[in-house]
Design a protein around this motif. Structure first.
Motif, mmCIF file in Angstrom:
data_model
loop_
_atom_site.group_PDB
_atom_site.id
_atom_site.type_symbol
_atom_site.label_atom_id
_atom_site.label_comp_id
_atom_site.label_asym_id
_atom_site.label_seq_id
_atom_site.Cartn_x
_atom_site.Cartn_y
_atom_site.Cartn_z
ATOM 1 N N ALA A 148 33.525 46.225 40.244
ATOM 2 C CA ALA A 148 34.648 47.064 40.650
ATOM 3 C C ALA A 148 35.813 46.793 39.705
ATOM 4 C CB ALA A 148 35.070 46.756 42.088
ATOM 5 N N ALA A 149 36.639 47.826 39.471
ATOM 6 C CA ALA A 149 37.868 47.642 38.709
ATOM 7 C C ALA A 149 38.713 46.606 39.436
ATOM 8 C CB ALA A 149 38.616 48.966 38.598
ATOM 9 N N HIS A 150 39.471 45.812 38.721
ATOM 10 C CA HIS A 150 40.329 44.743 39.243
ATOM 11 C C HIS A 150 39.537 43.526 39.707
ATOM 12 C CE1 HIS A 150 43.952 47.221 39.125
ATOM 13 N NE2 HIS A 150 43.225 48.182 39.628
ATOM 14 N N LEU A 151 38.205 43.639 39.799
ATOM 15 C CA LEU A 151 37.389 42.506 40.240
ATOM 16 C C LEU A 151 36.391 42.082 39.180
ATOM 17 C CD1 LEU A 151 36.439 43.529 43.905
ATOM 18 C CD2 LEU A 151 38.342 42.095 43.154
ATOM 19 N N GLY A 152 35.878 43.017 38.404
ATOM 20 C CA GLY A 152 34.803 42.733 37.464
ATOM 21 C C GLY A 152 33.476 42.630 38.196
ATOM 22 N N GLU A 153 32.577 41.808 37.652
ATOM 23 C CA GLU A 153 31.267 41.600 38.271
ATOM 24 C C GLU A 153 31.429 40.752 39.529
ATOM 25 O OE1 GLU A 153 28.319 42.984 37.145
ATOM 26 O OE2 GLU A 153 29.683 44.043 35.786
ATOM 27 N N VAL A 154 30.701 41.116 40.580
ATOM 28 C CA VAL A 154 30.792 40.379 41.844
ATOM 29 C C VAL A 154 29.404 40.108 42.396
ATOM 30 C CG1 VAL A 154 33.025 41.412 42.419
ATOM 31 C CG2 VAL A 154 30.925 42.438 43.308
ATOM 32 N N SER A 155 29.341 39.127 43.314
ATOM 33 C CA SER A 155 28.116 38.869 44.072
ATOM 34 C C SER A 155 28.508 38.753 45.550
ATOM 35 C CB SER A 155 27.426 37.599 43.588
ATOM 36 O OG SER A 155 28.275 36.479 43.763
ATOM 37 N N VAL A 156 27.560 39.106 46.409
ATOM 38 C CA VAL A 156 27.805 39.127 47.846
ATOM 39 C C VAL A 156 26.563 38.602 48.554
ATOM 40 C CG1 VAL A 156 28.290 40.612 49.843
ATOM 41 C CG2 VAL A 156 29.285 41.175 47.621
ATOM 42 N N ALA A 157 26.769 37.817 49.592
ATOM 43 C CA ALA A 157 25.687 37.398 50.484
ATOM 44 C C ALA A 157 26.181 37.613 51.903
ATOM 45 C CB ALA A 157 25.320 35.945 50.253
#
Length: 166
Positions: free
Chosen positions: A53-62
């Motif tokens: 996402a813009a403003h976040l970059g690459e992310v991971s979620v669990a």
């Protein structure tokens, strides 16, 4: 969105400076489902996801979701071909590439379809975070789809769209 407005108003009243940005997070996820057949969760779904996402970059979620057949625990309710879900065991942590985290709660529904991927709809609320997101607030909608490859495994895409202030 009433909660989001109240939290933002509180932050402004205390003199804090807020940055607000439009949030559009696209996640590819995999999910494993274990059926309990009992209240309060007919099934537990363990989900892992990656996205950006813009403003976040690459992310991971669990995450772990509590999943119920719509109306399953309502006396006299007719059966349905849809499911309701909510995150289970506290807020979900969205971890950015820098290690900062956003905390999110969510709920929604999955409508089963015979002619294609199942449709996902819902809402989310941002309830804080770590690092630059320590006082983050926000919320928005969820939309996406899931293919259930087997009854106990699925893959899909979900998009969270809304606003975040921090």
């Amino acid at each position: 969105m009433l909660i989001f407005g109240s939290l933002l108003t509180t932050a402004k009243a205390t003199g804090e400076t807020c940055q607000t940005f439009e949030f559009n997070l696209r996640l590819r996820f995999e999910e494993t489902i274990v059926f309990t057949g009992a209240s309060p969760c007919f099934a537990l779904a363990t989900l892992t996801a990656k996205g950006s996402a813009a403003h976040l970059g690459e992310v991971s979620v669990a995450s772990q979701d509590c999943v119920n057949v719509k109306g399953a625990f309502d006396a006299g309710a007719p059966g349905s071909n849809s499911f309701v879900f909510t995150n289970h065991l506290g807020p979900v942590r969205i971890t950015t590439a820098t290690g900062d985290q956003l905390f999110m709660t969510y709920s929604g529904s999955l409508s089963a379809r015979d002619d294609g991927p199942h449709r996902i709809r819902g809402h989310f609320v941002i309830t804080g975070g770590t690092g630059r997101f320590a006082h983050a607030v926000g919320g928005g909608t969820l939309a996406g789809h899931e293919d259930t490859i087997q009854v106990v495994f699925g893959r899909g895409v979900i998009v969270a769209t809304g606003s975040i202030s921090y």
